[in-house]
Every structure is written in C-alpha cells, then in structure tokens.
Scaffold this motif. Structure first.
Motif, mmCIF file in Angstrom:
data_model
loop_
_atom_site.group_PDB
_atom_site.id
_atom_site.type_symbol
_atom_site.label_atom_id
_atom_site.label_comp_id
_atom_site.label_asym_id
_atom_site.label_seq_id
_atom_site.Cartn_x
_atom_site.Cartn_y
_atom_site.Cartn_z
ATOM 1 N N ASP A 135 3.787 5.807 -5.594
ATOM 2 C CA ASP A 135 2.939 5.278 -6.934
ATOM 3 C C ASP A 135 2.653 6.408 -7.721
ATOM 4 O O ASP A 135 3.307 7.325 -8.613
ATOM 5 N N ALA A 141 2.335 1.778 -3.873
ATOM 6 C CA ALA A 141 1.607 2.257 -4.370
ATOM 7 C C ALA A 141 1.023 3.370 -4.294
ATOM 8 O O ALA A 141 0.610 3.856 -5.803
ATOM 9 N N TYR A 176 1.709 -4.595 -9.763
ATOM 10 C CA TYR A 176 2.849 -4.589 -8.886
ATOM 11 C C TYR A 176 2.945 -5.793 -8.314
ATOM 12 O O TYR A 176 4.100 -5.965 -7.579
ATOM 13 N N ASP A 233 0.987 -1.001 -0.028
ATOM 14 C CA ASP A 233 0.344 0.048 0.544
ATOM 15 C C ASP A 233 1.218 1.462 -0.415
ATOM 16 O O ASP A 233 0.612 1.930 -1.071
ATOM 17 N N ASP A 240 -7.593 -5.149 -5.189
ATOM 18 C CA ASP A 240 -7.648 -3.641 -4.775
ATOM 19 C C ASP A 240 -9.348 -3.347 -5.804
ATOM 20 O O ASP A 240 -10.294 -4.251 -6.077
ATOM 21 N N TYR A 251 5.689 -3.912 -7.842
ATOM 22 C CA TYR A 251 5.527 -3.704 -5.940
ATOM 23 C C TYR A 251 6.892 -4.453 -5.904
ATOM 24 O O TYR A 251 7.704 -4.475 -4.284
#
Lengths: 530, 65
Positions: free
Chosen positions: A413, A410, A508, A407, A477, A511
C-alpha cells in the motif's frame, strides 16, 4: 532449654564488617558482599533485628532435617529489617504506641527484610529487598511484573515491601532447583488462588512421583523433570521451552541452546505476563572449562530501548535481565553476551553461542558476582495456571504470521501511494481478561474516555465471555501500537481461536478488512479503538 | 533506529484522511491480491524457532545444583 526472649537489636551499618557483625554472619559467606552492596545502593543505614523469630520455611526445614542433626540447631531465626533512615528504639516505640508520623517514617524508609537462619554456611533465608532505583523510569522502565507486596509486622507495626523472595540454598533440604522453584511460586501470578509451599514441600513434591533413586534429604539437586513434577503437585502446569539451536555446542551436556532473540522474546513474553522464568542451564566458572547444571530465576528485565529497522520482535534483545541467583543474591543484573564454547571465554563474536553474564555495578566490590563466571541457558521453565492451556510458542508463531501478512499489505500500500515503508514489530504476553480490559486498555486510551468506554463495553457486550487469561499479540510501527489480537488460552494449540482484534488505527483496520476477505471469518470481530 | 514503544502508553496520532483511506481500501482489489498470494514459505525458518516443544520433557538428565 526453652527459647529465651530477647530485646530488639538496633545496628548502624557503615561497612561490610559491621554488616556481618550485626547479622552474626560468617565472613566466608560469599553472598554477603552482594547483599551489602545492594543495601548500600538503596541507602540502607539502619538494621532493626528481631533476634528470636519463627520463620515458616525454616521451621519446616528444621522439622525435616536439622532437628535430628547432632549439632543441635536452634528452631528459631533472626529477622533483620532494613531502613534507609536512622530508625532507633525511640522511633519504634513511638510507632508501636500508635504515632502515625512514626509509622509513616518507618514505612517510607523500609527497604525490606532478611531471615537469618542459624546455619553457618547458608544463613540467608527468605529475603525480600525493595527494587533498587530505576534510572530509566521515564523512558524505558524495568519490567518487574512478577514482584508483589510483602507485609511484615514488627511490634504491631505493618510494613510493606515490593519485591520477590530470594534465599540461599542450604544443600540440606534444597539446592538451586528447589530455591528457583520456590521463588517462582512466590510470584504475583499465584497470589489469589494458591498457597506458597516451603522449600521442604517443594523438594518432597519433586521426589514424590519421580525420585530416580536419589535421596530426598540432603538435597544435592533436582533434574528438570522433577521440577516439572513438583509444579504439577502444587496444582499448576509446567511450561517448558527448549532452545532453538540444535547444533551441538562443544562441552555442553544439553542437546540444545538458544539464539538470543528466541531467548529474549520468550523470557519477555512470560515475565511481562507476571510469570518468573526459571532458567535451566550450565554455569562455567572463570578459568575453568567444566560446566555444572544450575538453575536461577529471571524476575525482571529491561527491554532494548530502540529497534533496528524491520526488527521482527520488539523483545528480540534485552538491555538487561534481573535474576535471582542463589549463588549471588536477589535481582542480579545480567546482560546477554556470547562465549567461545572451546575456550569457555566471553567473546564479542555474535555468531558464537549466547550466554548471560552478571554485570557488577560500577564501583561495587561484589565478590560473588566477580567469581560467578557465565550462565548458559538451555531451557526456560514457568509455572502457569491450569486454565492457561495454549503455549507461548504458538502465540509467538501467530504473531510472526500476522505481522508478516500485515507487513506485506502495508508495504504494498505504501509503495502504491509513494509513502515511506512502515517497519512493524510484534510482541506477546498473557494477561487476565480483567487486566486487559482494565489496566492495559487504560494505559492506551486513558486520555480518550469516550473511546475507552466504547472499547470496554464492546469487549464485554459483543465479544462474548473470554477465557481467564487471554494471549495478546500486539503489533506496532514507529508511531506506537497498532492492534491487539486477543486469543483464547483455553483451547488447544491446534485450534488457538482468536477472540477479537482491538485496532488503534483506521488504516490498519482497513488491512484487517482485506485479510478478512482472504480468510473469511478470522478477522471479522474487530473493535475500533480510535 | 526507532524507539521501542510496543508496550508504552503514548496515544497514537490518527491521520486526518484515515476515514477516506479506509473507504478506499475496502474496494482495493490490489491489496486483496497481495494477501491472497502471501508466501508463507519465507516464514518457515522464523516459525521453526518457535516449534512447540512445551510438552516435550526430554529424556536426558542433568543434575541441577
């Protein structure tokens, strides 16, 4: 006198009185009204009754307790089959003679069965009823994973019903704790490897190493430690979760209570995995302030249909729980609420302790649920296989940490790219590795066969042998699931190794690559599923 | 409010420039700094709820009937 043969009985049910008469049940048995309403709801119109039926559970009860009662109880029961069609003797004869049409007609109308014991105050023995209609099947279906198929044989005709067994406590060989554990052990999670014990065997197992000076029979109840010992006697492992609220609650005999999100999250995680949740707590009757220790079993639930912004747990609340409560009946719909611990009345104040409330179906004259009161859970107990060594609590902790880390990335970003901030939720469950590779991946990727095949082969050929059960942490999400983290369940909670991350989204996956630079080696096994 | 679709099956849509974004991110030092400075202390209250109590069969006794 020896048991005498009797012909099958056929009855049409038009009201509660005719239902009681057909089954030969005393009108004072309070569970009858709920079961009648349930059957009316699933359109049952006909009963076919086997008037002389040997039931395994009751035979053991008779052997252990009722055979030496002065009343002279019979050793046989009745078994009533419920049909939502006009099944008469002609149909049964045709089916028994091999008619496929008649057999199909009986199966299509079959809604379950109930063993009626010759015990006036507790006639309802093993009862399996088909789930009632799921009115939200398309957009938010009930989770019924602990249920399973039961096969019955009537005159050589095989009939199948999907549900989970329930029965009344008789207080001879069983009270609510034994009944709760009996339902739990009927669950689909244990179908292939374990035999289902009778209520007598459960009560005896509970007393075997921890009798605490109490009589085994008649059984007035068990302590929660005895429930755990009984689970161990049957080769399974007890898994107990306590409440997270440590502040004392006025009048409660338990030292801890649950916050709604811990309770719902834990129950959902276990029930979604196929483990019924034995709920240990207290019942507060309407108009009273005394509390009685009680056990019931959550056998299904319906998730909340929509999430708050930045809600951490997808299962942090529930629209409903479906609970087998021997005081009421099978699959009773309960909702999560709050109560004032001083007045013992339900309140809308969400800062007050949580409780569960039976939810009478609209228009039902459901006496048992109306007089039940509220149930305040203090512990959640499950019976899991010995191979499953890591705890659901640590799995949820992993989910909390991973969600927070991703989280943070994200959101940073999205801020840098001037995009809308994502809102991530997390959920957990257990599944066998075979179920994950099979059913769960198919649910996600069935319309992308090339990706599905690549992911499945990748899991088998590049990850290495996985444990029987994997712990799944799933992140999502607003667009749906993002990544599944699969954890080893055969190590300790301290180690809790991660097998692999199955990532459904390229962004993701990036990430996770960033996180792998910070925690080298932890996220290095990623299978892309896009 | 968003739909609760964590355990549901609809296929996730993939952005057209996902591959480009992935390549960019591999060299994105800023995100690494975010991950390195991640503050776990904020999580402590949430993690406390799930302290492992599964092995603690407590000493109190209440008859469950």
């Amino acid at each position: 006198m020896a048991n005498q043969p009797k012909p099958l009985e056929f009855a049409t049910v038009t009201d509660l009185a005719s239902f009681q008469t057909a089954l030969g049940i005393n009108a004072a048995v309070k569970q009858t009204s709920y079961i009648y309403e349930y059957l009316r709801g699933i359109k049952v119109s006909t009963l076919v009754i086997e008037p002389v039926y040997f039931d395994r559970d009751y035979l053991h009860e008779f052997s252990a307790f009722y055979s030496s009662s002065a009343k002279g109880y019979n050793n046989f029961c009745k078994r009533a089959h419920f049909f939502s069609d006009a099944i008469d003797r002609a149909v049964v004869e045709a089916a028994a003679g091999g008619s496929k049409d008649a057999q199909a007609r009986m199966q299509a109308a079959y809604q379950g069965f109930s063993v009626i014991r010759p015990i006036d105050a507790a006639p309802f023995g093993r009862t399996v009823l088909h789930w009632y209609t799921d009115k939200e099947l398309d957009f938010n279906p009930r989770v019924e994973k602990p249920s399973r198929d039961y096969k019955c044989h009537l005159c050589g005709i095989e009939l199948t019903v999907f549900g989970l067994a329930w029965q009344q406590q008789d207080q001879g060989v069983s009270a609510c704790a034994t009944i709760g554990l009996w339902t739990t052990l009927h669950s689909s999670a244990f179908n292939e490897r374990y035999a289902i014990p009778t209520t007598v065997a459960i009560t005896q197992a509970a007393h075997k190493s921890l009798s605490l000076g109490a009589r085994t029979f008649p059984s007035r109840g068990l302590f929660h430690q005895q429930i755990c010992e009984a689970i161990k006697e049957f080769g399974l492992a007890p898994y107990m979760v306590e409440g997270d609220q440590t502040a004392p609650v006025a009048g409660s005999n338990f030292p801890r209570s649950f916050s709604p999100d811990k309770f719902c999250n834990t129950v959902a995680s276990l029930v979604r995995s196929g483990f019924p949740c034995t709920l240990v707590g207290e019942v507060i009757r309407p108009g009273e302030q005394t509390r009685g220790g009680h056990v019931n079993v959550c056998v299904g639930f319906r998730a909340q249909p929509s999430l708050q912004l930045n809600q951490i747990y997808a299962d942090g609340d529930m629209a409903a729980l479906y609970i087998h409560d021997d005081n009421i009946g099978p699959a009773v719909r309960f909702t999560v609420g709050h109560y004032d611990s001083v007045t013992c009345a339900v309140t809308k104040d969400t800062t007050k302790p949580m409780c569960l409330m039976p939810d009478n179906p609209a228009g039902a004259t459901n006496i048992a649920a109306s007089t039940y009161g509220i149930f305040v859970p203090a512990m959640i107990l499950a019976a899991v296989e010995g191979d499953l060594r890591t705890s659901a609590e640590v799995l949820i902790q992993k989910g909390i940490i991973i969600r927070a880390e991703i989280d943070a990335l994200a959101k940073a970003d999205a801020t840098a790219r001037k995009q809308a901030l994502p809102s991530l939720t997390v959920g957990t469950q257990y599944a066998t590795a075979a179920t994950y590779v099979g059913d769960l991946l198919h649910e996600r990727l069935s319309n992308r066969p090339a990706v599905l095949a690549r992911v499945r082969l990748g899991l088998i050929e590049t990850v290495g042998p996985m444990s029987l059960y994997v712990g799944i942490v799933r992140l999502a999400d607003a667009n749906g699931p993002i990544v599944d983290f699969l954890y080893d369940t055969t190590d300790s909670d301290f180690n809790h190794p991660l097998f692999v991350s199955v990532c459904y989204d390229a962004v993701y996956a990036g990430y996770l690559g960033v996180l792998n630079k910070v925690y080298p080696g932890y996220f290095d096994r990623i299978i892309t599923a896009y | 409010m968003a739909v609760n679709n964590l355990w549901k099956s609809p296929q996730r849509a993939i952005p057209d420039d996902a591959e480009t974004m992935r390549q960019e991110r591999e060299a994105d030092e800023a995100l690494v700094r975010v991950a390195e400075s991640f503050d776990k202390k904020k999580l402590e209250e949430e993690l406390k709820k799930y302290e492992n109590s599964s092995s603690n069969v407590k000493a109190f006794s209440i008859l469950l009937s």
